[in-house]
Design an enzyme around this catalytic site. Structure first.
Site, PDB file in Angstrom:
ATOM      1  N   ASP A  56      27.853 -25.912 -11.852  1.00 10.78           N
ATOM      2  CA  ASP A  56      28.688 -27.110 -11.957  1.00 10.78           C
ATOM      3  C   ASP A  56      29.028 -27.611 -10.551  1.00 10.78           C
ATOM      4  O   ASP A  56      29.782 -26.963  -9.814  1.00 10.78           O
ATOM      5  CB  ASP A  56      29.970 -26.781 -12.738  1.00 10.78           C
ATOM      6  CG  ASP A  56      30.752 -28.050 -13.063  1.00 10.78           C
ATOM      7  OD1 ASP A  56      30.920 -28.340 -14.257  1.00 10.78           O
ATOM      8  OD2 ASP A  56      31.180 -28.751 -12.107  1.00 10.78           O
TER       9      ASP A  56
ATOM     10  N   ASP B  82      32.835 -28.111  -9.780  1.00 18.69           N
ATOM     11  CA  ASP B  82      33.566 -26.845  -9.613  1.00 18.69           C
ATOM     12  C   ASP B  82      33.204 -26.165  -8.295  1.00 18.69           C
ATOM     13  O   ASP B  82      34.068 -25.627  -7.601  1.00 18.69           O
ATOM     14  CB  ASP B  82      33.264 -25.896 -10.775  1.00 18.69           C
ATOM     15  CG  ASP B  82      34.076 -26.248 -12.016  1.00 18.69           C
ATOM     16  OD1 ASP B  82      35.116 -26.931 -11.878  1.00 18.69           O
ATOM     17  OD2 ASP B  82      33.663 -25.847 -13.119  1.00 18.69           O
TER      18      ASP B  82
ATOM     19  N   THR C  37      30.073 -33.955 -27.088  1.00 23.96           N
ATOM     20  CA  THR C  37      29.036 -34.971 -27.353  1.00 23.96           C
ATOM     21  C   THR C  37      28.173 -35.237 -26.123  1.00 23.96           C
ATOM     22  O   THR C  37      27.111 -35.836 -26.235  1.00 23.96           O
ATOM     23  CB  THR C  37      29.699 -36.302 -27.752  1.00 23.96           C
ATOM     24  OG1 THR C  37      30.486 -36.749 -26.644  1.00 23.96           O
ATOM     25  CG2 THR C  37      30.592 -36.137 -28.970  1.00 23.96           C
TER      26      THR C  37
ATOM     27  N   ARG D   9      32.251 -36.150 -18.785  1.00 24.75           N
ATOM     28  CA  ARG D   9      31.391 -35.939 -19.957  1.00 24.75           C
ATOM     29  C   ARG D   9      32.219 -35.284 -21.031  1.00 24.75           C
ATOM     30  O   ARG D   9      32.802 -34.223 -20.800  1.00 24.75           O
ATOM     31  CB  ARG D   9      30.269 -34.952 -19.611  1.00 24.75           C
ATOM     32  CG  ARG D   9      29.211 -35.480 -18.748  1.00 24.75           C
ATOM     33  CD  ARG D   9      27.938 -34.689 -18.873  1.00 24.75           C
ATOM     34  NE  ARG D   9      28.031 -33.270 -18.531  1.00 24.75           N
ATOM     35  CZ  ARG D   9      27.012 -32.450 -18.560  1.00 24.75           C
ATOM     36  NH1 ARG D   9      25.833 -32.874 -18.944  1.00 24.75           N
ATOM     37  NH2 ARG D   9      27.142 -31.199 -18.223  1.00 24.75           N
TER      38      ARG D   9
HETATM   39  N1  URA Z   1      26.695 -31.402 -13.938  1.00 21.47           N
HETATM   40  C1  URA Z   1      26.729 -30.349 -13.109  1.00 21.47           C
HETATM   41  O1  URA Z   1      27.635 -30.227 -12.301  1.00 21.47           O
HETATM   42  N2  URA Z   1      25.732 -29.446 -13.177  1.00 21.47           N
HETATM   43  C2  URA Z   1      24.709 -29.556 -14.037  1.00 21.47           C
HETATM   44  O2  URA Z   1      23.817 -28.702 -14.031  1.00 21.47           O
HETATM   45  C3  URA Z   1      24.692 -30.670 -14.907  1.00 21.47           C
HETATM   46  C4  URA Z   1      25.698 -31.577 -14.827  1.00 21.47           C
END
Ligand code: URA
Length: 210
Positions: A201, A204, A109, A105
Site C-alpha cells: 500500500d 501506508d 466495491t 477506494r
Molecule cells: N494502491 C496501493 O497503494 N497499492 C496497490 O498495490 C494498489 C493500489
C-alpha cells in the site's frame, strides 16, 4: 483507439523502484525514493513542453534564447499517495500550479469516492500532470481524469510509479487520449485490487500508517 504508454526504463529509476518494493525499506527511505523517482519522471514527462524564443542579453551579446512558453503547468495530486510525488516533480517545474483531488477506494466495491476537488483557474490554457503512484484497477484514475476534463484542461498526462495491465486497459478504455507514464508494468491485481508483486500500500508505506 488504444492509448499511449510510455515505459520509463531509465536505470536510476529502475534501481530506486526496486529499493522501494522491498518490504524492509523504511518509511523515510520510501518517501525519499519516491521523491527522487518523481523528479526523474518529471524530466521525462516534460520533454515535449513547448518553448518560444525570447530576446535576452548575455554579458557579451544579445541573443534569442528558448524558454518554456504558455501558462504554468498544473500538477494534480490524487490524495493521499499522490502527495508523495509532488515535491519531486516540483524540483523540475518549481513554479507549477498545484491541484488536489481527494478520492478513496471503497474497500468492498473498489469504486472511487470523491471527497475533495480543487484546481487552479484558467484550466483551458493549462497542461495537467496527474500524479498517483499506483495504477491498480484504474477506477480512481478514470474518475480523476473525467473530473479534470470537466475543467476543459488543455491536455492531461497521467504519471504513476507502478501499473497493472488491468488498470492500463480500463484507463485507456475510458481515456484513450491521455498518455500514461510509468517505470514498470507488473503482473496482475490480486482479489483486493493490489498490484502483484507491487510494493504494498503506497499510502501506508509513504506515511507510515501501518
Ligand atoms: N494502491 C496501493 O497503494 N497499492 C496497490 O498495490 C494498489 C493500489
Amino acid at each position: 483507439m488504444s492509448g499511449q504508454v510510455h515505459l520509463i526504463e531509465h536505470p536510476l529509476i529502475q534501481h530506486k523502484l526496486t529499493l522501494m518494493r522491498q518490504r524492509d525499506t523504511s518509511t523515510y527511505s520510501f518517501r525519499a525514493l519516491l521523491e527522487e523517482i518523481s523528479m526523474l519522471m518529471g524530466y521525462e514527462v516534460t520533454r515535449d513542453l513547448p518553448t518560444e524564443l525570447r530576446e535576452i542579453e548575455t554579458p557579451l551579446a544579445p541573443m534569442m534564447a528558448p524558454m518554456v512558453s504558455g501558462k504554468k503547468v498544473v500538477i494534480v495530486a490524487v490524495l493521499r499517495a499522490g502527495m508523495g510525488m509532488l515535491e519531486g516533480i516540483l524540483k523540475v517545474l518549481p513554479s507549477a500550479r498545484i491541484g488536489h483531488i481527494g478520492m478513496y477506494r471503497d474497500p468492498k466495491t473498489l469504486i472511487p469516492v470523491e471527497y475533495y476537488f480543487k484546481l487552479p483557474q484558467q484550466m483551458e490554457d493549462r497542461q495537467v500532470i496527474l500524479v498517483d503512484p499506483m495504477l491498480a484497477t484504474g477506477n480512481s484514475a478514470v474518475a480523476a481524469v473525467a473530473r479534470i476534463k470537466q475543467t476543459r484542461a488543455r491536455s492531461i498526462k497521467y504519471v504513476c510509479l507502478l501499473a497493472a495491465p488491468e488498470g492500463i486497459r480500463t484507463f485507456h478504455e475510458h481515456h484513450p487520449d491521455v498518455p500514461i507514464y510509468t517505470p514498470a508494468i507488473d503482473q496482475r491485481l490480486n482479489d483486493h485490487g493490489y498490484i502483484i508483486p507491487g510494493l504494498g500500500d503506497a499510502g501506508d508505506r509513504l506515511f507510515g500508517t501501518k
